[in-house]
Design a protein around this motif. Structure first.
Motif, PDB file in Angstrom:
ATOM      1  N   LEU A 128       0.831  -1.202   0.000  1.00  0.00           N
ATOM      2  CA  LEU A 128       0.000   0.000   0.000  1.00  0.00           C
ATOM      3  C   LEU A 128       0.864   1.250   0.000  1.00  0.00           C
ATOM      4  N   GLN A 129       1.917   1.234   0.816  1.00  0.00           N
ATOM      5  CA  GLN A 129       2.810   2.376   0.880  1.00  0.00           C
ATOM      6  C   GLN A 129       3.580   2.527  -0.430  1.00  0.00           C
ATOM      7  N   ARG A 130       4.014   1.378  -1.004  1.00  0.00           N
ATOM      8  CA  ARG A 130       4.718   1.450  -2.283  1.00  0.00           C
ATOM      9  C   ARG A 130       3.803   1.961  -3.394  1.00  0.00           C
ATOM     10  N   MET A 131       2.522   1.549  -3.330  1.00  0.00           N
ATOM     11  CA  MET A 131       1.560   2.007  -4.332  1.00  0.00           C
ATOM     12  C   MET A 131       1.362   3.515  -4.278  1.00  0.00           C
ATOM     13  N   LYS A 132       1.356   4.089  -3.076  1.00  0.00           N
ATOM     14  CA  LYS A 132       1.183   5.539  -2.930  1.00  0.00           C
ATOM     15  C   LYS A 132       2.321   6.294  -3.594  1.00  0.00           C
ATOM     16  N   LEU A 133       3.512   5.686  -3.589  1.00  0.00           N
ATOM     17  CA  LEU A 133       4.676   6.338  -4.205  1.00  0.00           C
ATOM     18  C   LEU A 133       4.723   6.103  -5.712  1.00  0.00           C
ATOM     19  N   SER A 134       4.478   4.865  -6.120  1.00  0.00           N
ATOM     20  CA  SER A 134       4.580   4.537  -7.545  1.00  0.00           C
ATOM     21  C   SER A 134       3.322   4.872  -8.337  1.00  0.00           C
ATOM     22  N   LYS A 135       2.168   4.955  -7.611  1.00  0.00           N
ATOM     23  CA  LYS A 135       0.869   5.180  -8.235  1.00  0.00           C
ATOM     24  C   LYS A 135       0.564   4.086  -9.256  1.00  0.00           C
ATOM     25  N   VAL A 183      -0.851 -10.439  -1.750  1.00  0.00           N
ATOM     26  CA  VAL A 183      -1.592  -9.173  -1.669  1.00  0.00           C
ATOM     27  C   VAL A 183      -1.336  -8.361  -2.932  1.00  0.00           C
ATOM     28  N   THR A 184      -2.437  -7.889  -3.527  1.00  0.00           N
ATOM     29  CA  THR A 184      -2.354  -6.981  -4.673  1.00  0.00           C
ATOM     30  C   THR A 184      -3.063  -5.687  -4.297  1.00  0.00           C
ATOM     31  N   VAL A 185      -2.388  -4.559  -4.518  1.00  0.00           N
ATOM     32  CA  VAL A 185      -2.972  -3.249  -4.191  1.00  0.00           C
ATOM     33  C   VAL A 185      -2.994  -2.410  -5.460  1.00  0.00           C
ATOM     34  N   ASP A 186      -4.206  -2.071  -5.920  1.00  0.00           N
ATOM     35  CA  ASP A 186      -4.393  -1.308  -7.164  1.00  0.00           C
ATOM     36  C   ASP A 186      -4.952   0.071  -6.814  1.00  0.00           C
ATOM     37  N   ILE A 190      -6.870   3.728  -6.627  1.00  0.00           N
ATOM     38  CA  ILE A 190      -8.112   4.386  -7.067  1.00  0.00           C
ATOM     39  C   ILE A 190      -7.856   5.887  -7.044  1.00  0.00           C
ATOM     40  N   PHE A 191      -8.094   6.554  -8.173  1.00  0.00           N
ATOM     41  CA  PHE A 191      -7.808   7.982  -8.294  1.00  0.00           C
ATOM     42  C   PHE A 191      -9.104   8.787  -8.272  1.00  0.00           C
ATOM     43  N   ASP A 192      -9.031  10.018  -7.732  1.00  0.00           N
ATOM     44  CA  ASP A 192     -10.174  10.929  -7.800  1.00  0.00           C
ATOM     45  C   ASP A 192     -10.109  11.705  -9.106  1.00  0.00           C
ATOM     46  N   ASP A 193     -11.041  12.653  -9.280  1.00  0.00           N
ATOM     47  CA  ASP A 193     -11.114  13.415 -10.531  1.00  0.00           C
ATOM     48  C   ASP A 193      -9.884  14.274 -10.774  1.00  0.00           C
ATOM     49  N   ASN A 194      -9.147  14.573  -9.709  1.00  0.00           N
ATOM     50  CA  ASN A 194      -7.952  15.414  -9.839  1.00  0.00           C
ATOM     51  C   ASN A 194      -6.672  14.595  -9.927  1.00  0.00           C
ATOM     52  N   GLY A 195      -6.815  13.288 -10.063  1.00  0.00           N
ATOM     53  CA  GLY A 195      -5.643  12.448 -10.204  1.00  0.00           C
ATOM     54  C   GLY A 195      -4.954  12.112  -8.905  1.00  0.00           C
ATOM     55  N   ARG A 196      -5.595  12.416  -7.781  1.00  0.00           N
ATOM     56  CA  ARG A 196      -5.017  12.079  -6.484  1.00  0.00           C
ATOM     57  C   ARG A 196      -5.538  10.716  -6.030  1.00  0.00           C
ATOM     58  N   ILE A 197      -4.675   9.979  -5.342  1.00  0.00           N
ATOM     59  CA  ILE A 197      -5.078   8.668  -4.837  1.00  0.00           C
ATOM     60  C   ILE A 197      -6.027   8.851  -3.659  1.00  0.00           C
ATOM     61  N   GLU A 198      -7.223   8.283  -3.783  1.00  0.00           N
ATOM     62  CA  GLU A 198      -8.183   8.381  -2.691  1.00  0.00           C
ATOM     63  C   GLU A 198      -8.448   7.039  -2.029  1.00  0.00           C
ATOM     64  N   GLY A 199      -7.817   6.004  -2.563  1.00  0.00           N
ATOM     65  CA  GLY A 199      -7.987   4.684  -1.971  1.00  0.00           C
ATOM     66  C   GLY A 199      -7.360   3.639  -2.865  1.00  0.00           C
ATOM     67  N   ALA A 200      -7.704   2.377  -2.600  1.00  0.00           N
ATOM     68  CA  ALA A 200      -7.131   1.286  -3.399  1.00  0.00           C
ATOM     69  C   ALA A 200      -8.041   0.071  -3.326  1.00  0.00           C
ATOM     70  N   VAL A 201      -7.915  -0.780  -4.349  1.00  0.00           N
ATOM     71  CA  VAL A 201      -8.553  -2.097  -4.328  1.00  0.00           C
ATOM     72  C   VAL A 201      -7.526  -3.055  -3.741  1.00  0.00           C
ATOM     73  N   HIS A 202      -7.849  -3.629  -2.605  1.00  0.00           N
ATOM     74  CA  HIS A 202      -6.923  -4.473  -1.848  1.00  0.00           C
ATOM     75  C   HIS A 202      -7.395  -5.917  -1.993  1.00  0.00           C
ATOM     76  N   VAL A 203      -6.597  -6.733  -2.688  1.00  0.00           N
ATOM     77  CA  VAL A 203      -6.977  -8.122  -2.952  1.00  0.00           C
ATOM     78  C   VAL A 203      -5.995  -9.038  -2.224  1.00  0.00           C
ATOM     79  N   VAL A 204      -6.538  -9.951  -1.423  1.00  0.00           N
ATOM     80  CA  VAL A 204      -5.715 -10.955  -0.732  1.00  0.00           C
ATOM     81  C   VAL A 204      -6.137 -12.325  -1.242  1.00  0.00           C
ATOM     82  N   SER A 205      -5.177 -13.046  -1.802  1.00  0.00           N
ATOM     83  CA  SER A 205      -5.458 -14.382  -2.339  1.00  0.00           C
ATOM     84  C   SER A 205      -4.724 -15.416  -1.499  1.00  0.00           C
ATOM     85  N   ASP A 206      -5.450 -16.477  -1.133  1.00  0.00           N
ATOM     86  CA  ASP A 206      -4.825 -17.599  -0.425  1.00  0.00           C
ATOM     87  C   ASP A 206      -4.168 -18.491  -1.478  1.00  0.00           C
TER      88      ASP A 206
END
Length: 464
Positions: free
Chosen positions: A352-359, A375-378, A380-396
């Motif tokens: 999640l932290q790496r995603m915030k830096l790499s976008k 864990v996969t973290v993708d 989510i951008f707002d209308d201004n291109g800022r990260i407002e969240g992420a899709v967090h997928v955990v696979s067993d």
């Protein structure tokens, strides 16, 4: 004696007439005094009336000459009163206005009737509106009263402007607007309504031509029981004057309308509405799609969550609680690192932290509670291109890792077998190569012997 008596009689008669004359004179004097008092009172009243008047009052003749001007409102005169007495309107006003006033005065005198006129004048740099009233006084003169009606004119203009504005709003409104009047029975209960007018949008939103709705009743379109049901909904508006808003399917139009009813005046009401049939169908389709999405979302075997930029889980599917072995209540108001790792801060190399830096999408695999998780973290951008969240997928991926490890074991064993076989083949190859060399050498020696025999034969044959 007779003469004396006659003289005395005459004197007495003369004295009596004189006394009567004196009495009549005294009476006339009293009457004159009373008349003077009445005239003085009338003059005082008239003067007080003139002083209280804010109108221009003057006398004018057929030629437009000012004969008398009352001292009532000199500030409203185009020129000082003492300058216009004896002058005509052409001296006071420009020709166009003077001709208008003169024609007005002559029309009043020619027709021997009161005339009124409204006109503007420029006084001290401002436009002042007047209402002029000319009343015939004699055959050649009129009494003219001019009243300042500027305030009224401004109010009328403002009213007209508002009327035009609201008329334009009414006619061009995207909402349907119908004005109606309630019909009440003898007990004052509302039982029906008569329509007064409707705008163009009313026809658009209902699919009916309502431009000629005036005079028609609600009962011309709906059954009485339907009207009674509608009037129940209108109750707060019809009894307390409070606006009422609701959505209603009207079978006659086969449409769903969003209506607002509010009181305009007494029993006059405005119905403001818009066709929301498509909107409702879209809402139902969205709800159905959302339901299907939720079913699909919860049917996924992977944990899928919407996570905020500050590391809180906002929405999770059913698999999340199973994989993370946690309840929804336990997850509330906890950061992801508290839930997934049981720590008070992000782990090193947190995706999640790496995603915030790499976008960009980031991955991580780790071992926890006897299971391998990916864990996969993708982002989510707002209308201004800022990260407002992420899709967090955990696979067993435990089974996959186990399969990979088993596959690795088989691969390693196979590689060992291949190596051993290769070594044997290499040894056999070397033996074959050695044998081949022996056979090749023998072939060459046989060939050489054959050549020697051939030469010997040639030599023997030549000696014979």
């Amino acid at each position: 004696m007779n003469v004396s008596n006659l003289s005395r009689k005459s004197l007495l008669e003369e004295n009596r007439r004189l006394k009567e004359t004196i009495a009549d004179f005294e009476k006339a004097k009293v009457e004159c005094h009373n008349i003077e008092a009445v005239l003085r009172e009338s003059e005082n009243n008239l003067r007080a009336l003139f002083n209280a008047m804010q109108d221009i009052v003057f006398e004018m003749d057929y030629d437009g000459t000012y004969l008398n001007i009352a001292p009532t409102a000199p500030e409203l005169m185009a020129k000082p009163p003492n300058e216009v007495i004896g002058k005509t309107v052409h001296y006071v006003f420009p020709k166009l206005e003077a001709d208008m006033f003169l024609a007005f005065i002559r029309e009043c005198l020619d027709n021997k009737e009161i005339r009124t006129i409204e006109y503007p004048l420029e006084l001290n740099g401002a436009t002042v509106w007047f209402e002029g009233r000319a009343t015939p006084k004699t055959e050649r003169t009129v009494l003219y009263i001019a009243r300042d009606i500027t305030s009224r004119k401004l109010a009328e203009e403002a009213l007209m402007e508002n009327e035009l504005r609201y008329r334009s709003l009414y006619e061009n409104s995207p909402f349907g607007i119908v004005i109606c009047r309630l019909i009440r029975d003898e007990s004052n209960k509302a039982i029906d309504a008569v329509f007064l007018q409707g705008n163009k949008a009313a026809s658009i939103h209902t699919g009916f031509d309502l431009t000629n709705i005036a005079g028609k009743k609600a009962s011309d379109f709906c059954r009485l029981d339907e009207i009674a049901e509608l009037l129940k909904k209108y109750h707060p508006a019809t009894t307390e004057g409070q606006p009422v808003s609701y959505n209603q399917y009207l079978p006659i139009f086969d449409r769903i309308l969003s209506l607002t009813v509010f009181k305009l005046y007494k029993d006059i009401y405005i119905l403001n509405f818009i066709d929301i049939s498509e909107h409702k169908r879209a809402e139902e389709a969205i709800a159905e799609a959302a339901k299907k999405w939720q079913i699909t979302f919860n049917a996924m075997s992977d944990s899928v969550c919407i996570i905020s930029a500050d590391s809180y889980f906002k929405q999770c599917n059913a698999a999340t609680f199973k994989i993370l072995d946690i309840t929804e209540r336990e997850m509330a108001e906890k950061h992801c690192y508290q839930i997934v790792h049981g720590l008070d801060s992000h782990i090193d190399n947190c995706p999640l932290q790496r995603m915030k830096l790499s976008k960009q999408k980031e991955f991580m695999t780790f071992y926890s509670n006897s299971r391998w998780l990916e864990v996969t973290v993708d982002p989510i951008f707002d209308d201004n291109g800022r990260i407002e969240g992420a899709v967090h997928v955990v696979s067993d991926i435990t089974e996959r890792r186990q399969a990979e490890e088993e596959l690795k074991k088989h691969r390693d064993h196979l590689e060992k077998l291949v190596k051993e076989r290769t070594e044997r083949l290499e040894a056999q190859k070397a033996d074959l190569e050695n044998m081949n060399k022996v056979f090749v050498g023998r072939e060459f020696r046989i060939k050489e012997l054959r050549e020697e025999v051939k030469e010997l034969k040639k030599k023997v044959n030549s000696e014979q």
